[in-house]
Scaffold this motif. Structure first.
Motif, PDB file in Angstrom:
ATOM      1  N   LEU A  43       0.809  -1.213   0.000  1.00  0.00           N
ATOM      2  CA  LEU A  43       0.000   0.000   0.000  1.00  0.00           C
ATOM      3  C   LEU A  43       0.843   1.263   0.000  1.00  0.00           C
ATOM      4  N   PHE A  44       2.133   1.116   0.282  1.00  0.00           N
ATOM      5  CA  PHE A  44       3.005   2.276   0.465  1.00  0.00           C
ATOM      6  C   PHE A  44       2.985   3.225  -0.729  1.00  0.00           C
ATOM      7  N   ALA A  45       3.064   2.680  -1.936  1.00  0.00           N
ATOM      8  CA  ALA A  45       3.168   3.525  -3.129  1.00  0.00           C
ATOM      9  C   ALA A  45       1.808   3.987  -3.653  1.00  0.00           C
ATOM     10  N   MET A  46       0.737   3.553  -3.009  1.00  0.00           N
ATOM     11  CA  MET A  46      -0.606   3.881  -3.478  1.00  0.00           C
ATOM     12  C   MET A  46      -1.164   5.098  -2.756  1.00  0.00           C
ATOM     13  N   THR A  47      -2.104   5.790  -3.415  1.00  0.00           N
ATOM     14  CA  THR A  47      -2.891   6.788  -2.724  1.00  0.00           C
ATOM     15  C   THR A  47      -3.891   6.052  -1.838  1.00  0.00           C
ATOM     16  N   VAL A  48      -4.556   6.772  -0.941  1.00  0.00           N
ATOM     17  CA  VAL A  48      -5.559   6.143  -0.084  1.00  0.00           C
ATOM     18  C   VAL A  48      -6.672   5.543  -0.932  1.00  0.00           C
ATOM     19  N   ASP A  49      -7.073   6.247  -1.967  1.00  0.00           N
ATOM     20  CA  ASP A  49      -8.147   5.747  -2.835  1.00  0.00           C
ATOM     21  C   ASP A  49      -7.727   4.475  -3.566  1.00  0.00           C
ATOM     22  N   GLY A  51      -5.456   2.388  -2.504  1.00  0.00           N
ATOM     23  CA  GLY A  51      -5.376   1.359  -1.472  1.00  0.00           C
ATOM     24  C   GLY A  51      -6.747   0.810  -1.122  1.00  0.00           C
ATOM     25  N   ALA A  52      -7.749   1.686  -1.122  1.00  0.00           N
ATOM     26  CA  ALA A  52      -9.115   1.262  -0.829  1.00  0.00           C
ATOM     27  C   ALA A  52      -9.614   0.275  -1.880  1.00  0.00           C
ATOM     28  N   VAL A  53      -9.294   0.559  -3.135  1.00  0.00           N
ATOM     29  CA  VAL A  53      -9.680  -0.349  -4.219  1.00  0.00           C
ATOM     30  C   VAL A  53      -9.002  -1.703  -4.038  1.00  0.00           C
ATOM     31  N   TYR A  54      -7.708  -1.672  -3.697  1.00  0.00           N
ATOM     32  CA  TYR A  54      -6.962  -2.911  -3.496  1.00  0.00           C
ATOM     33  C   TYR A  54      -7.572  -3.736  -2.366  1.00  0.00           C
ATOM     34  N   LEU A  55      -7.876  -3.097  -1.250  1.00  0.00           N
ATOM     35  CA  LEU A  55      -8.450  -3.819  -0.109  1.00  0.00           C
ATOM     36  C   LEU A  55      -9.813  -4.395  -0.456  1.00  0.00           C
ATOM     37  N   LYS A  56     -10.614  -3.630  -1.154  1.00  0.00           N
ATOM     38  CA  LYS A  56     -11.953  -4.096  -1.503  1.00  0.00           C
ATOM     39  C   LYS A  56     -11.889  -5.324  -2.412  1.00  0.00           C
ATOM     40  N   GLU A  57     -11.016  -5.235  -3.435  1.00  0.00           N
ATOM     41  CA  GLU A  57     -10.920  -6.331  -4.401  1.00  0.00           C
ATOM     42  C   GLU A  57     -10.213  -7.551  -3.819  1.00  0.00           C
ATOM     43  N   THR A  58      -9.186  -7.326  -3.023  1.00  0.00           N
ATOM     44  CA  THR A  58      -8.385  -8.433  -2.496  1.00  0.00           C
ATOM     45  C   THR A  58      -9.100  -9.185  -1.379  1.00  0.00           C
TER      46      THR A  58
END
Length: 203
Positions: A43-49, A51-58
């Motif tokens: 998540l470090f290189a991602m924006t919060v938005d 990161g939110a997409v990543y968490l939702k999909e993963t």
């Protein structure tokens, strides 16, 4: 000669990286979900938005991306308002660059209201000509767009050639040449201080 500086904030000026490293895992924990190993690094290189997409999909979260982003910000924002402090040497560096009249800007993936709150509390908000977020410019820090934007404010102050003023709107080959001629350098706080110690701090 250092003509201008565009700073990252988290882990560069402010000692906030531990907060962000665990933010995703802490958010998942609040939902009773165990995070994967190394989630913070992903998540470090991602924006919060992003990161939110990543968490939702993963993790198959039922919350909307907006709700997830709000939850993550809720975990970290209190530190910016209450206790986020400078990294060693950062305060002194800002003082010296201010005294030398070197223009400074911020480019960050953190929400602007958090950054503004921290520097307002610390008394350094007015040191920066502009505070830009990845969300504002619509691109991550891997894209030069966020680093080119401050130059619009500094065109006359830094005597930037006209050919470079439109670099952000050019196609890729001209933009690469423009960036190369600007001589952007990535340096740590420690290395900038060392450079200032060995050179005259004038515009």
């Amino acid at each position: 000669m250092i003509r201008g500086a565009i700073f990252d904030v988290d882990g560069t000026l402010l000692d906030t990286m531990p907060i962000w490293t665990n933010s995703g895992a802490n958010y998942l924990a609040s939902l009773g979900i165990e995070a994967e190993e190394g989630l913070g690094n992903k998540l470090f290189a991602m924006t919060v938005d992003m990161g939110a997409v990543y968490l939702k999909e993963t993790y198959g979260l039922t919350q909307s991306c907006r709700e997830i982003a709000k939850g993550i910000n809720g975990i970290v924002e209190g530190h910016y308002f209450a206790d986020a402090g400078f990294k060693p040497g950062a305060r002194e560096l800002l003082e010296r660059m201010k005294a030398a009249e070197i223009p400074m800007a911020i480019a960050t993936s953190t929400e602007k209201y958090c950054i503004e709150a921290a520097f307002e509390r610390l008394g350094y908000k007015d040191y920066f000509d502009i505070i830009l977020t990845c969300g504002e410019v619509g691109a991550s820090k891997s894209n030069p767009k966020i680093f080119l934007r401050p130059l619009r404010n500094w065109v006359h102050r830094l005597k930037i050639p006209g050919s470079l003023r439109t670099a952000s709107t050019q196609s890729k080959p001209p933009r690469r040449r423009a960036l190369k001629s600007l001589a952007f350098m990535t340096r740590s706080v420690r290395r900038i201080k060392k450079k200032l110690n060995g050179t005259q701090m004038s515009m």
